[in-house]
Design a protein around this motif. Structure first.
Motif, PDB file in Angstrom:
ATOM      1  N   TRP A  84      56.693  20.544  57.088  1.00  0.00           N
ATOM      2  CA  TRP A  84      57.979  20.265  57.741  1.00  0.00           C
ATOM      3  C   TRP A  84      58.861  19.249  56.700  1.00  0.00           C
ATOM      4  O   TRP A  84      58.395  18.797  55.878  1.00  0.00           O
ATOM      5  CB  TRP A  84      57.514  19.148  58.714  1.00  0.00           C
ATOM      6  N   VAL A  85      60.085  19.593  56.814  1.00  0.00           N
ATOM      7  CA  VAL A  85      61.054  18.740  56.252  1.00  0.00           C
ATOM      8  C   VAL A  85      61.691  17.965  57.230  1.00  0.00           C
ATOM      9  O   VAL A  85      62.027  18.217  58.271  1.00  0.00           O
ATOM     10  CB  VAL A  85      62.104  19.720  55.350  1.00  0.00           C
ATOM     11  N   ILE A  86      62.090  16.683  56.722  1.00  0.00           N
ATOM     12  CA  ILE A  86      62.748  15.686  57.485  1.00  0.00           C
ATOM     13  C   ILE A  86      63.785  15.083  56.690  1.00  0.00           C
ATOM     14  O   ILE A  86      63.539  14.644  55.701  1.00  0.00           O
ATOM     15  CB  ILE A  86      61.705  14.501  57.994  1.00  0.00           C
ATOM     16  N   TYR A  87      64.807  15.449  57.206  1.00  0.00           N
ATOM     17  CA  TYR A  87      66.280  14.598  56.651  1.00  0.00           C
ATOM     18  C   TYR A  87      66.484  13.250  56.989  1.00  0.00           C
ATOM     19  O   TYR A  87      66.051  12.995  58.247  1.00  0.00           O
ATOM     20  CB  TYR A  87      67.252  15.682  57.078  1.00  0.00           C
ATOM     21  N   ARG A  88      66.563  12.521  56.249  1.00  0.00           N
ATOM     22  CA  ARG A  88      67.146  11.254  56.371  1.00  0.00           C
ATOM     23  C   ARG A  88      68.551  11.013  56.507  1.00  0.00           C
ATOM     24  O   ARG A  88      69.275  11.837  55.910  1.00  0.00           O
ATOM     25  CB  ARG A  88      66.637  10.350  55.242  1.00  0.00           C
ATOM     26  N   SER A  89      69.197   9.818  57.200  1.00  0.00           N
ATOM     27  CA  SER A  89      70.631   9.713  57.457  1.00  0.00           C
ATOM     28  C   SER A  89      71.193   9.678  56.089  1.00  0.00           C
ATOM     29  O   SER A  89      72.173   9.780  55.930  1.00  0.00           O
ATOM     30  CB  SER A  89      70.586   8.622  58.153  1.00  0.00           C
ATOM     31  N   THR A  90      70.426   9.224  55.036  1.00  0.00           N
ATOM     32  CA  THR A  90      71.098   9.165  53.613  1.00  0.00           C
ATOM     33  C   THR A  90      71.157  10.544  52.921  1.00  0.00           C
ATOM     34  O   THR A  90      71.533  10.481  51.772  1.00  0.00           O
ATOM     35  CB  THR A  90      70.171   8.242  52.629  1.00  0.00           C
ATOM     36  N   GLY A  91      70.903  11.480  53.610  1.00  0.00           N
ATOM     37  CA  GLY A  91      71.110  12.844  53.002  1.00  0.00           C
ATOM     38  C   GLY A  91      69.821  13.374  51.918  1.00  0.00           C
ATOM     39  O   GLY A  91      69.583  14.292  51.699  1.00  0.00           O
ATOM     40  N   CYS A  92      68.886  12.266  51.865  1.00  0.00           N
ATOM     41  CA  CYS A  92      67.726  12.461  51.309  1.00  0.00           C
ATOM     42  C   CYS A  92      66.649  13.384  52.253  1.00  0.00           C
ATOM     43  O   CYS A  92      66.717  13.491  53.364  1.00  0.00           O
ATOM     44  CB  CYS A  92      66.749  11.231  50.888  1.00  0.00           C
ATOM     45  N   GLU A  93      65.791  14.122  51.709  1.00  0.00           N
ATOM     46  CA  GLU A  93      64.730  14.756  52.551  1.00  0.00           C
ATOM     47  C   GLU A  93      63.194  14.448  51.924  1.00  0.00           C
ATOM     48  O   GLU A  93      63.108  14.191  50.944  1.00  0.00           O
ATOM     49  CB  GLU A  93      65.083  16.254  52.462  1.00  0.00           C
ATOM     50  N   GLU A  94      62.398  14.887  52.926  1.00  0.00           N
ATOM     51  CA  GLU A  94      60.727  14.636  52.829  1.00  0.00           C
ATOM     52  C   GLU A  94      60.169  15.875  53.180  1.00  0.00           C
ATOM     53  O   GLU A  94      60.596  16.327  54.065  1.00  0.00           O
ATOM     54  CB  GLU A  94      60.293  13.429  53.246  1.00  0.00           C
ATOM     55  N   TYR A  95      59.002  16.141  52.428  1.00  0.00           N
ATOM     56  CA  TYR A  95      58.258  17.106  52.735  1.00  0.00           C
ATOM     57  C   TYR A  95      57.099  16.662  53.166  1.00  0.00           C
ATOM     58  O   TYR A  95      56.293  16.001  52.175  1.00  0.00           O
ATOM     59  CB  TYR A  95      58.424  18.348  51.518  1.00  0.00           C
ATOM     60  N   ILE A  96      56.803  16.973  54.321  1.00  0.00           N
ATOM     61  CA  ILE A  96      55.161  16.566  54.998  1.00  0.00           C
ATOM     62  C   ILE A  96      54.484  18.046  55.122  1.00  0.00           C
ATOM     63  O   ILE A  96      54.885  18.607  55.665  1.00  0.00           O
ATOM     64  CB  ILE A  96      55.375  16.040  56.367  1.00  0.00           C
ATOM     65  N   ASP A  97      53.198  18.028  54.257  1.00  0.00           N
ATOM     66  CA  ASP A  97      52.400  19.243  54.416  1.00  0.00           C
ATOM     67  C   ASP A  97      51.072  18.689  55.159  1.00  0.00           C
ATOM     68  O   ASP A  97      50.598  17.962  54.566  1.00  0.00           O
ATOM     69  CB  ASP A  97      52.264  19.579  52.979  1.00  0.00           C
ATOM     70  N   GLY A  98      50.619  19.305  56.120  1.00  0.00           N
ATOM     71  CA  GLY A  98      49.295  19.211  56.706  1.00  0.00           C
ATOM     72  C   GLY A  98      48.420  20.275  56.427  1.00  0.00           C
ATOM     73  O   GLY A  98      47.322  20.286  57.054  1.00  0.00           O
ATOM     74  N   LYS A  99      48.451  21.129  55.019  1.00  0.00           N
ATOM     75  CA  LYS A  99      47.632  21.816  54.743  1.00  0.00           C
ATOM     76  C   LYS A  99      46.128  21.202  54.485  1.00  0.00           C
ATOM     77  O   LYS A  99      44.951  21.725  54.817  1.00  0.00           O
ATOM     78  CB  LYS A  99      48.052  22.305  53.332  1.00  0.00           C
ATOM     79  N   ARG A 100      46.112  20.011  53.909  1.00  0.00           N
ATOM     80  CA  ARG A 100      44.605  19.351  53.475  1.00  0.00           C
ATOM     81  C   ARG A 100      44.118  18.680  54.941  1.00  0.00           C
ATOM     82  O   ARG A 100      44.960  17.637  55.077  1.00  0.00           O
ATOM     83  CB  ARG A 100      44.680  18.712  52.085  1.00  0.00           C
ATOM     84  N   GLU A 101      42.980  18.923  55.210  1.00  0.00           N
ATOM     85  CA  GLU A 101      42.454  18.616  56.303  1.00  0.00           C
ATOM     86  C   GLU A 101      41.873  17.131  56.345  1.00  0.00           C
ATOM     87  O   GLU A 101      41.957  16.283  57.294  1.00  0.00           O
ATOM     88  CB  GLU A 101      41.421  19.465  56.872  1.00  0.00           C
ATOM     89  N   LEU A 102      41.796  16.737  54.975  1.00  0.00           N
ATOM     90  CA  LEU A 102      41.467  15.272  54.703  1.00  0.00           C
ATOM     91  C   LEU A 102      42.706  14.517  54.942  1.00  0.00           C
ATOM     92  O   LEU A 102      42.368  13.295  55.275  1.00  0.00           O
ATOM     93  CB  LEU A 102      40.962  15.175  53.319  1.00  0.00           C
ATOM     94  N   CYS A 103      43.939  14.867  54.817  1.00  0.00           N
ATOM     95  CA  CYS A 103      44.885  13.887  55.092  1.00  0.00           C
ATOM     96  C   CYS A 103      46.050  14.301  56.212  1.00  0.00           C
ATOM     97  O   CYS A 103      46.892  13.649  56.259  1.00  0.00           O
ATOM     98  CB  CYS A 103      46.063  13.924  53.694  1.00  0.00           C
ATOM     99  N   SER A 104      45.602  15.162  57.153  1.00  0.00           N
ATOM    100  CA  SER A 104      46.301  15.674  58.237  1.00  0.00           C
ATOM    101  C   SER A 104      45.725  15.340  59.561  1.00  0.00           C
ATOM    102  O   SER A 104      44.592  14.803  59.592  1.00  0.00           O
ATOM    103  CB  SER A 104      46.734  17.145  57.869  1.00  0.00           C
ATOM    104  N   ASN A 105      46.341  15.716  60.462  1.00  0.00           N
ATOM    105  CA  ASN A 105      45.787  15.337  61.766  1.00  0.00           C
ATOM    106  C   ASN A 105      45.939  16.965  62.596  1.00  0.00           C
ATOM    107  O   ASN A 105      46.308  17.757  62.271  1.00  0.00           O
ATOM    108  CB  ASN A 105      46.661  14.284  62.772  1.00  0.00           C
ATOM    109  N   TRP A 106      45.361  16.755  64.055  1.00  0.00           N
ATOM    110  CA  TRP A 106      45.126  17.905  64.630  1.00  0.00           C
ATOM    111  C   TRP A 106      46.265  19.073  64.925  1.00  0.00           C
ATOM    112  O   TRP A 106      46.189  19.940  65.298  1.00  0.00           O
ATOM    113  CB  TRP A 106      44.480  17.487  65.903  1.00  0.00           C
ATOM    114  N   MET A 107      47.536  18.258  64.792  1.00  0.00           N
ATOM    115  CA  MET A 107      48.634  18.876  64.988  1.00  0.00           C
ATOM    116  C   MET A 107      48.944  19.958  63.957  1.00  0.00           C
ATOM    117  O   MET A 107      49.613  20.932  64.218  1.00  0.00           O
ATOM    118  CB  MET A 107      49.900  18.116  65.012  1.00  0.00           C
ATOM    119  N   ARG A 108      48.181  19.999  62.957  1.00  0.00           N
ATOM    120  CA  ARG A 108      48.340  21.259  61.801  1.00  0.00           C
ATOM    121  C   ARG A 108      47.874  22.435  62.655  1.00  0.00           C
ATOM    122  O   ARG A 108      48.109  23.634  61.980  1.00  0.00           O
ATOM    123  CB  ARG A 108      47.560  20.751  60.622  1.00  0.00           C
ATOM    124  N   TYR A 109      46.930  22.436  63.608  1.00  0.00           N
ATOM    125  CA  TYR A 109      46.172  23.667  64.078  1.00  0.00           C
ATOM    126  C   TYR A 109      47.247  24.260  65.395  1.00  0.00           C
ATOM    127  O   TYR A 109      47.089  25.050  65.892  1.00  0.00           O
ATOM    128  CB  TYR A 109      44.942  23.236  64.803  1.00  0.00           C
TER     129      TYR A 109
END
Length: 184
Positions: A84-109
């Motif tokens: 997922w990409v999340i835009y911030r009001s500052t124009g910056c963006e973050e990329y969140i990747d749920g690929k690794r099961e060790l660091c993600s939650n159930w929503m990846r499924y």
């Protein structure tokens, strides 16, 4: 519209929390499932695993999330079906990747619906995270399927189309998440 505090028509939002599990645990993503949800083979051909309701009906207005994962760079996010990409009001963006099961939650499924008519969840950005809101009751035995508001696609135009095509090209439909751009 999304009502986080209280909707005059539907009442207060219901937040269904994840089961708390420390980061790094084996099969963490599955262990974070809220009570009544289960991961099993999706009803969508070739989609792999999906999330099903095995408990009480999930009412309209129930919220799940936020979506969890690793912060990654743009290239890695583009190549993942769990980003997922999340835009911030500052124009910056973050990329969140749920690929690794060790660091993600159930929503990846949770799989994407094959079209905008058979979904029961809508993804949106709230306070810097991605949440899923139940837009139709989810009865026992039903698969949770997410879709995206047309407003977001319209706002993004060609960028939305580009990422939709990347994520949906594998079997003629979206089998997992695609990058969603939403501006705060």
């Amino acid at each position: 519209m999304f009502f986080i505090n209280k909707c005059e028509l539907h009442g207060p939002a219901l937040f269904i929390p994840d089961t708390p599990v420390p980061m790094g645990c084996t099969e963490r993503a599955r262990q974070t499932l809220p009570l009544g949800l289960e991961v099993q083979m999706s009803g969508i051909p070739n989609a792999g695993l999906g999330v099903f309701n095995k408990g009480e009906p999930v009412p309209v207005g129930a919220h799940f999330g936020p979506y969890e994962g690793d912060l990654v760079d743009r290239e890695e996010a583009i190549n993942s079906g769990y980003s997922w990409v999340i835009y911030r009001s500052t124009g910056c963006e973050e990329y969140i990747d749920g690929k690794r099961e060790l660091c993600s939650n159930w929503m990846r499924y949770v799989n994407c619906a094959r079209n905008g008519e058979n979904h029961n969840l809508v993804a949106f950005q709230y306070l810097g995270g991605i949440l899923y809101r139940c837009c139709r009751p989810i009865n026992p035995g039903q698969e949770l399927l997410v879709w995206y508001e047309e407003e977001y696609a319209r706002r993004l135009g060609l960028v939305f189309d580009y990422f939709w095509n990347i994520k949906s090209s594998a079997n003629g439909y979206v089998h997992k998440k695609f990058l969603l751009f939403i501006k705060l």
